[in-house]
Scaffold this motif. Structure first.
Motif, PDB file in Angstrom:
ATOM      1  N   LEU A 159      11.847   3.653 -11.949  1.00  0.00           N
ATOM      2  CA  LEU A 159      12.661   2.538 -11.488  1.00  0.00           C
ATOM      3  C   LEU A 159      12.698   2.553  -9.964  1.00  0.00           C
ATOM      4  O   LEU A 159      13.102   3.555  -9.372  1.00  0.00           O
ATOM      5  CB  LEU A 159      14.109   2.658 -11.994  1.00  0.00           C
ATOM      6  N   CYS A 160      12.300   1.463  -9.350  1.00  0.00           N
ATOM      7  CA  CYS A 160      12.543   1.291  -7.916  1.00  0.00           C
ATOM      8  C   CYS A 160      13.904   0.615  -7.806  1.00  0.00           C
ATOM      9  O   CYS A 160      14.038  -0.585  -8.060  1.00  0.00           O
ATOM     10  CB  CYS A 160      11.463   0.435  -7.267  1.00  0.00           C
ATOM     11  N   THR A 161      14.925   1.398  -7.455  1.00  0.00           N
ATOM     12  CA  THR A 161      16.293   0.881  -7.503  1.00  0.00           C
ATOM     13  C   THR A 161      16.739   0.204  -6.205  1.00  0.00           C
ATOM     14  O   THR A 161      17.863  -0.309  -6.149  1.00  0.00           O
ATOM     15  CB  THR A 161      17.284   1.991  -7.886  1.00  0.00           C
ATOM     16  N   GLY A 221       0.815  -1.208   0.000  1.00  0.00           N
ATOM     17  CA  GLY A 221       0.000   0.000   0.000  1.00  0.00           C
ATOM     18  C   GLY A 221       0.848   1.257   0.000  1.00  0.00           C
ATOM     19  O   GLY A 221       0.568   2.213  -0.745  1.00  0.00           O
ATOM     20  N   ALA A 222       1.884   1.286   0.822  1.00  0.00           N
ATOM     21  CA  ALA A 222       2.775   2.446   0.863  1.00  0.00           C
ATOM     22  C   ALA A 222       3.529   2.591  -0.450  1.00  0.00           C
ATOM     23  O   ALA A 222       3.734   3.708  -0.942  1.00  0.00           O
ATOM     24  CB  ALA A 222       3.745   2.303   2.024  1.00  0.00           C
ATOM     25  N   LEU A 223       3.927   1.472  -1.049  1.00  0.00           N
ATOM     26  CA  LEU A 223       4.591   1.509  -2.346  1.00  0.00           C
ATOM     27  C   LEU A 223       3.669   2.115  -3.406  1.00  0.00           C
ATOM     28  O   LEU A 223       4.084   2.974  -4.199  1.00  0.00           O
ATOM     29  CB  LEU A 223       5.004   0.092  -2.752  1.00  0.00           C
ATOM     30  N   GLN A 224       2.432   1.677  -3.430  1.00  0.00           N
ATOM     31  CA  GLN A 224       1.482   2.193  -4.419  1.00  0.00           C
ATOM     32  C   GLN A 224       1.293   3.700  -4.268  1.00  0.00           C
ATOM     33  O   GLN A 224       1.209   4.431  -5.262  1.00  0.00           O
ATOM     34  CB  GLN A 224       0.144   1.458  -4.272  1.00  0.00           C
ATOM     35  N   HIS A 225       1.246   4.173  -3.032  1.00  0.00           N
ATOM     36  CA  HIS A 225       1.082   5.606  -2.781  1.00  0.00           C
ATOM     37  C   HIS A 225       2.291   6.385  -3.305  1.00  0.00           C
ATOM     38  O   HIS A 225       2.130   7.443  -3.944  1.00  0.00           O
ATOM     39  CB  HIS A 225       0.907   5.846  -1.282  1.00  0.00           C
ATOM     40  N   TRP A 285       3.170  -6.766  -8.744  1.00  0.00           N
ATOM     41  CA  TRP A 285       2.607  -5.423  -8.912  1.00  0.00           C
ATOM     42  C   TRP A 285       3.536  -4.542  -9.733  1.00  0.00           C
ATOM     43  O   TRP A 285       3.087  -3.828 -10.643  1.00  0.00           O
ATOM     44  CB  TRP A 285       2.344  -4.796  -7.539  1.00  0.00           C
ATOM     45  N   PHE A 286       4.836  -4.580  -9.440  1.00  0.00           N
ATOM     46  CA  PHE A 286       5.794  -3.826 -10.248  1.00  0.00           C
ATOM     47  C   PHE A 286       5.641  -4.178 -11.726  1.00  0.00           C
ATOM     48  O   PHE A 286       5.613  -3.298 -12.593  1.00  0.00           O
ATOM     49  CB  PHE A 286       7.227  -4.148  -9.811  1.00  0.00           C
TER      50      PHE A 286
END
Length: 317
Positions: A229-231, A212-216, A248-249
């Protein structure tokens, strides 16, 4: 990794094969300015050899020039043995505090960045350039020896590095990731965060937390209208796990570099709190990393899930 005495192409090749077997398509790899300063020709040759090995396995590389995390006083030569069961106990910053705090000495980093980048500016083995990893990280474990104005000095170096890189004008994209905060309100960004986000060809970020925090956070970054890019991600104990995050990514077309592959000298299977909390044995679950040195996976079901996702989504064109 890069010094002549400790460069190990056999282990590197074996572990690159492990990454490729998972369906990985790119690796994020840290360089270090001191190796360039002390072993320039050999360093460039070893970097070329690494890129060749990765390319043979179908892997591109995102190269990281500078790093603001862990020990601020790096030294060349033989490195101390790791402290047992302590996360990244011997990781060193680049550049060290003595260079970072001195505007004149920072200028000596220009030929390092520009020679490396110019040699590879059109090289298809290089996926991009990550200029500065977590430049303003306060490093609680090293708080007593960090420079007081680190964030201001890091901001100055990042501005300089962006200028040096734009002079080279590589064909690959430039990026510098944001790593703390939510980034939802552009008026609350720090100056360093604003420079990182607005100057990057590809927007990159770090996230170790819930889906959830990632999506936000991703929603907050889409306003820049650039590839994402989530590095850095994947810390099992913090709820950052392959299932469901990797799926999800992939569904959202966000590139994702998990931290770690094989548990080794950096000991990142142990969590960050291992600096202050003694561990008599490995934690369950591991913090980062996927395999033991002998190739045994920490969690076989996790490996199967990764391969399922990468077969479905992540074939490199």
């Amino acid at each position: 990794m890069w010094q002549e005495a400790s460069f190990d192409p056999g282990t590197i090749d074996r572990e690159l094969g492990m990454a490729a077997s998972l369906g990985f398509t790119s690796l994020r790899v840290f360089l270090h300015d001191l190796v360039y300063q002390h072993e320039r020709t050999g360093f460039l040759q070893r970097l070329d050899r690494f890129l060749t090995l990765a390319h043979r396995h179908g892997l591109g590389t995102l190269l990281v020039f500078f790093d603001g995390v862990w020990d601020p006083h790096p030294r060349p030569g033989a490195q101390p043995e790791p402290r047992p069961r302590v996360h990244n106990s011997r990781w060193v910053q680049s550049p060290g505090a003595e260079i970072l705090r001195d505007p004149e000495r920072r200028k000596t980093l220009r030929p390092y960045l520009q020679q490396v980048m110019d040699a590879l500016r059109d090289d298809p083995r290089v996926d991009g350039w990550d200029l500065f990893n977590e430049p303003d990280n306060p490093n609680p474990a090293y708080a007593r020896v960090e420079i007081e104005d680190k964030e201001a000095c890091a901001l100055a170096l990042l501005r300089e590095a962006l200028g040096w890189a734009r002079e080279v004008d590589p064909s690959q994209p430039l990026t510098t990731g944001v790593w703390h905060g939510t980034w939802s309100d552009p008026d609350k960004l720090t100056e360093l965060q604003r420079l990182s986000l607005e100057s990057s060809d590809v927007v990159s970020f770090h996230h170790y937390g819930s889906l959830g925090a990632l999506q936000h956070r991703v929603a907050s970054l889409r306003r820049y209208g650039r590839p994402l890019l989530c590095t850095e991600w994947m810390a099992r104990g913090l709820g950052s796990t392959f299932d469901p995050h990797l799926g999800w990514f992939a569904d959202e077309n966000v590139g994702a570099y998990c931290w770690g592959l094989v548990a080794g000298r950096s000991q990142t299977q142990y969590p960050w709190d291992s600096w202050v909390k003694p561990y008599a044995e490995e934690p369950d679950p591991w913090h980062h990393d996927l395999y033991r040195p002998d190739g045994t996976p920490f969690a076989p079901a996790e490996i199967d899930f990764i391969r399922t996702v990468t077969r479905r989504h992540c074939a490199k064109p």
